[in-house]
Design a protein around this motif. Structure first.
Motif, PDB file in Angstrom:
ATOM      1  N   PRO A  96       0.795  -1.224   0.000  1.00  0.00           N
ATOM      2  CA  PRO A  96       0.000   0.000   0.000  1.00  0.00           C
ATOM      3  C   PRO A  96       0.830   1.278   0.000  1.00  0.00           C
ATOM      4  O   PRO A  96       1.927   1.339   0.551  1.00  0.00           O
ATOM      5  N   LEU A  97       0.285   2.277  -0.647  1.00  0.00           N
ATOM      6  CA  LEU A  97       0.815   3.641  -0.627  1.00  0.00           C
ATOM      7  C   LEU A  97      -0.145   4.463   0.224  1.00  0.00           C
ATOM      8  O   LEU A  97      -1.338   4.510  -0.054  1.00  0.00           O
ATOM      9  N   VAL A  98       0.400   5.081   1.253  1.00  0.00           N
ATOM     10  CA  VAL A  98      -0.430   5.712   2.269  1.00  0.00           C
ATOM     11  C   VAL A  98      -0.232   7.231   2.264  1.00  0.00           C
ATOM     12  O   VAL A  98       0.897   7.708   2.191  1.00  0.00           O
ATOM     13  N   HIS A  99      -1.343   7.946   2.319  1.00  0.00           N
ATOM     14  CA  HIS A  99      -1.273   9.404   2.374  1.00  0.00           C
ATOM     15  C   HIS A  99      -0.792   9.818   3.769  1.00  0.00           C
ATOM     16  O   HIS A  99      -1.399   9.426   4.769  1.00  0.00           O
ATOM     17  N   ALA A 143      -1.305   1.168  -4.510  1.00  0.00           N
ATOM     18  CA  ALA A 143      -0.339   0.139  -4.165  1.00  0.00           C
ATOM     19  C   ALA A 143       0.712   0.010  -5.249  1.00  0.00           C
ATOM     20  O   ALA A 143       0.439   0.295  -6.418  1.00  0.00           O
ATOM     21  N   GLU A 144       1.896  -0.418  -4.839  1.00  0.00           N
ATOM     22  CA  GLU A 144       2.924  -0.744  -5.822  1.00  0.00           C
ATOM     23  C   GLU A 144       2.901  -2.235  -6.082  1.00  0.00           C
ATOM     24  O   GLU A 144       2.831  -3.039  -5.151  1.00  0.00           O
ATOM     25  N   ALA A 145       2.938  -2.605  -7.355  1.00  0.00           N
ATOM     26  CA  ALA A 145       2.982  -4.007  -7.763  1.00  0.00           C
ATOM     27  C   ALA A 145       4.435  -4.477  -7.746  1.00  0.00           C
ATOM     28  O   ALA A 145       5.296  -3.873  -8.371  1.00  0.00           O
ATOM     29  N   LEU A 146       4.696  -5.571  -7.008  1.00  0.00           N
ATOM     30  CA  LEU A 146       6.054  -6.105  -6.909  1.00  0.00           C
ATOM     31  C   LEU A 146       6.021  -7.584  -7.301  1.00  0.00           C
ATOM     32  O   LEU A 146       5.327  -8.389  -6.682  1.00  0.00           O
ATOM     33  N   THR A 169       3.261  11.052   0.327  1.00  0.00           N
ATOM     34  CA  THR A 169       2.815   9.672   0.411  1.00  0.00           C
ATOM     35  C   THR A 169       3.955   8.799   0.939  1.00  0.00           C
ATOM     36  O   THR A 169       5.124   9.114   0.693  1.00  0.00           O
ATOM     37  N   ALA A 170       3.599   7.732   1.646  1.00  0.00           N
ATOM     38  CA  ALA A 170       4.633   6.860   2.194  1.00  0.00           C
ATOM     39  C   ALA A 170       4.311   5.399   1.931  1.00  0.00           C
ATOM     40  O   ALA A 170       3.164   5.020   1.716  1.00  0.00           O
ATOM     41  N   GLN A 171       5.367   4.614   1.988  1.00  0.00           N
ATOM     42  CA  GLN A 171       5.271   3.193   1.704  1.00  0.00           C
ATOM     43  C   GLN A 171       6.309   2.509   2.582  1.00  0.00           C
ATOM     44  O   GLN A 171       7.417   3.009   2.715  1.00  0.00           O
ATOM     45  N   GLY A 172       5.953   1.416   3.202  1.00  0.00           N
ATOM     46  CA  GLY A 172       6.954   0.715   4.008  1.00  0.00           C
ATOM     47  C   GLY A 172       6.335  -0.254   4.985  1.00  0.00           C
ATOM     48  O   GLY A 172       5.114  -0.318   5.138  1.00  0.00           O
TER      49      GLY A 172
END
Ligand code: C2E
Ligand code: CA
Ligand code: CA
Ligand code: CA
Length: 286
Positions: free
Chosen positions: A45-48, A57-60, A261-264
């Protein structure tokens, strides 16, 4: 054993030999792996940062290898790039993840109700492949997904010194409404002024910057650098996404610095598509 010239013979290094064999084995297995459907995608997920909502979301991509189990992209993407398989593999990732984005939107109550967007990584080989724009248009149309739901991530290093021929397909996609993100930003040596020339709308700040913010308070120099990048990005109308956020302290400092935006792992590790849907839904309910 070292030869007189100091060069180690390949055969004299059993570990290197084993690595080479595995690499060779994986390389020859790649084309059939695609035919047999051994690849699958996890979504992160990519979160505001402002309100904590899931925006996309990023596809991996992963490979479920019949002998070696699940292999991460670092194990096979370079091989796929080397052999050219990255073009059909990348097309499959795009098609599969856009279909997924469509499914999220439908389950969310229709095209407009679902704000979930999908980020897909693009290798430099795909960029220089002449079919990129048409393939992307076709895939979006087939899935009934509008271009603004898609963000293509291209690494900074792939675009450094890129000539107009390489940028043309990206420009066309950007004109259609596809977002282009500059991935791993800050790891290359790109001239910041150069950014204006690139058809990008998002900077993805590399994990190395986030790592510098593990302590609270973070190193003041790290803070200044990120602050400077965010200011510059915003002045150029670019959104800033940060990756590799592992703690709440990091998230808070990055939010204060103005990242969008954050991801992790702090939010979620990459996982199956159903999980993302549940996260977004829980979110919508508040
Ligand atoms: P990337 O685009 O920089 O993707 C982010 C990587 O960071 C992912 O590794 C993700 O699992 C990992 N990550 C996410 N959150 C955290 C965190 O909080 N801490 C840490 N330490 N790591 C985190 P992954 O899945 O192993 O992917 C590695 C790279 O493989 C990606 O780096 C991307 O460059 C490439 N890749 C993945 N899928 C594709 C694809 O479909 N096509 C192409 N061309 N490349 C892909
Ligand atoms: Ca990426
Ligand atoms: Ca990245
Ligand atoms: Ca990376």
């Amino acid at each position: 054993a070292k030869s007189a010239g100091g060069n180690r013979s390949e055969l004299a290094d059993p570990e290197a030999d084993a690595r080479a064999i595995t690499r060779h084995g994986l390389t020859t297995a790649l084309p059939t792996a695609l035919e047999r459907g051994e690849f699958f995608i996890e979504y992160q997920p990519l979160v505001h940062l402002g309100d904590g909502s899931v925006r996309g979301a990023e596809a991996l991509v992963r490979w479920l290898h019949p002998q070696h189990g699940v292999l991460g992209p670092d194990r096979f993407i370079p091989l796929a790039e080397h052999t050219g398989l990255i073009v059909p593999l990348g097309r499959w990732v795009l098609e599969e993840s856009i279909r997924q984005a469509r499914a999220w939107r439908v389950r969310h109550g229709g095209q407009d109700a679902g704000p979930l967007r999908i980020n897909v990584n693009l290798s430099p080989c795909q960029l220089s492949h002449p079919g990129l724009v048409q393939d992307t248009v076709d895939i979006l149309e087939r899935a009934g997904v509008t271009p603004d739901a898609l963000c293509l991530e291209v690494t900074e290093s792939a675009l450094i010194g890129a000539d107009d021929d390489l940028l043309k397909p990206l420009r066309r996609l950007a004109e259609m409404g596809v977002d282009i993100a500059l991935d791993d930003f800050g790891t290359g040596y790109s001239n910041l002024a150069n950014l204006r020339r690139l058809p990008v709308s998002v900077l993805k700040l590399d994990r190395s910057f986030t790592q510098g913010m593990q302590q609270f308070p973070a190193d003041p120099v790290d803070l200044k650098i990120v602050e400077g990048i965010v200011t510059l990005a915003h002045s150029l109308d670019l959104a800033v996404t940060v990756e590799g956020v592992e703690t709440g302290a990091q998230a808070e400092q990055l939010r204060v610095l103005g990242c969008d935006t954050a991801q992790g792992w702090y939010y979620a590790r990459p996982g199956p598509p159903e999980r993302l849907h549940d996260l977004a839904l829980a979110d919508a309910k508040g």
